[in-house]
Write a protein that holds these residues in place. Sequence first.
Motif, short mmCIF file in Angstrom:
data_model
loop_
_atom_site.label_atom_id
_atom_site.label_comp_id
_atom_site.label_asym_id
_atom_site.label_seq_id
_atom_site.Cartn_x
_atom_site.Cartn_y
_atom_site.Cartn_z
N GLY A 15 0.79 -1.22 0.00
CA GLY A 15 0.00 0.00 0.00
C GLY A 15 0.82 1.27 0.00
O GLY A 15 0.27 2.37 -0.19
N GLY A 16 2.12 1.15 0.18
CA GLY A 16 3.00 2.30 0.21
C GLY A 16 3.40 2.76 -1.18
O GLY A 16 2.93 2.25 -2.19
N SER A 17 4.31 3.75 -1.20
CA SER A 17 4.72 4.37 -2.45
C SER A 17 6.23 4.52 -2.52
O SER A 17 6.91 4.65 -1.50
CB SER A 17 4.09 5.76 -2.60
N LEU A 18 6.75 4.50 -3.74
CA LEU A 18 8.14 4.78 -4.04
C LEU A 18 8.21 5.55 -5.34
O LEU A 18 7.34 5.41 -6.20
CB LEU A 18 8.97 3.51 -4.16
N ARG A 19 9.26 6.35 -5.49
CA ARG A 19 9.50 7.07 -6.72
C ARG A 19 10.90 6.76 -7.23
O ARG A 19 11.89 7.07 -6.56
CB ARG A 19 9.35 8.58 -6.50
N LEU A 20 10.97 6.16 -8.41
CA LEU A 20 12.24 5.82 -9.03
C LEU A 20 12.66 6.92 -10.00
O LEU A 20 11.82 7.53 -10.66
CB LEU A 20 12.15 4.50 -9.79
N SER A 21 13.97 7.16 -10.07
CA SER A 21 14.53 8.13 -10.99
C SER A 21 15.64 7.49 -11.80
O SER A 21 16.34 6.61 -11.31
CB SER A 21 15.09 9.35 -10.25
N CYS A 22 15.81 7.95 -13.03
CA CYS A 22 16.88 7.46 -13.89
C CYS A 22 17.36 8.62 -14.75
O CYS A 22 16.60 9.13 -15.58
CB CYS A 22 16.40 6.30 -14.76
N ALA A 23 18.61 9.01 -14.56
CA ALA A 23 19.19 10.14 -15.29
C ALA A 23 20.24 9.66 -16.28
O ALA A 23 21.13 8.89 -15.93
CB ALA A 23 19.81 11.13 -14.31
N GLN A 81 6.61 6.88 -10.64
CA GLN A 81 5.91 7.01 -9.37
C GLN A 81 5.06 5.77 -9.16
O GLN A 81 4.18 5.48 -9.97
CB GLN A 81 5.03 8.26 -9.36
N MET A 82 5.32 5.04 -8.08
CA MET A 82 4.64 3.78 -7.80
C MET A 82 3.81 3.93 -6.54
O MET A 82 4.35 4.12 -5.45
CB MET A 82 5.65 2.65 -7.65
N ASN A 83 2.49 3.84 -6.68
CA ASN A 83 1.56 3.93 -5.57
C ASN A 83 0.83 2.61 -5.38
O ASN A 83 0.80 1.77 -6.27
CB ASN A 83 0.56 5.06 -5.80
N SER A 84 0.21 2.45 -4.22
CA SER A 84 -0.56 1.24 -3.90
C SER A 84 0.23 -0.03 -4.20
O SER A 84 -0.26 -0.96 -4.83
CB SER A 84 -1.88 1.24 -4.67
N LEU A 85 1.46 -0.05 -3.74
CA LEU A 85 2.36 -1.16 -4.05
C LEU A 85 1.89 -2.47 -3.44
O LEU A 85 1.35 -2.50 -2.33
CB LEU A 85 3.77 -0.84 -3.59
N LYS A 86 2.10 -3.56 -4.18
CA LYS A 86 1.73 -4.90 -3.77
C LYS A 86 2.97 -5.78 -3.67
O LYS A 86 3.98 -5.49 -4.30
CB LYS A 86 0.77 -5.52 -4.79
N PRO A 87 2.92 -6.86 -2.89
CA PRO A 87 4.06 -7.78 -2.85
C PRO A 87 4.47 -8.29 -4.22
O PRO A 87 5.65 -8.55 -4.45
CB PRO A 87 3.56 -8.91 -1.95
#
Length: 121
Positions: A15-23, A81-87
Amino acid sequence: QVQLVESGGGLVQPGGSLRLSCAASGSIFSINIMGWYRRAPGKQRELVAAISRGSSPNYADSVKGRFTISRDNAKNTVYLQMNSLKPEDTAVYYCNADIIYSSTRSVNRYWGQGTQVTVSS
């Protein structure tokens, strides 16, 4: 000289969130499509999301409505942007980009080193 550097992975609860970046950096003339792939343990690599230079996105059905891909052309950077994360989202995430090299004007596919995303309680 051209390389992609990823960041933002880590451990998060369901249910949490993460934000990935790639430059992207180096002798870059321009970048066409950019995207994110992932490989989960025991599974094949799959496309998660992709985005054109004009910011038109496409998503895998499994993440549609939960993930958002975006890009900043001035910074040669793509985000996820990743929301509502699942296993089931647990995987190594790789960014990729079709980059036109400054001197030759040829197109090459580049890949990031990968960043681990773990979704667990």
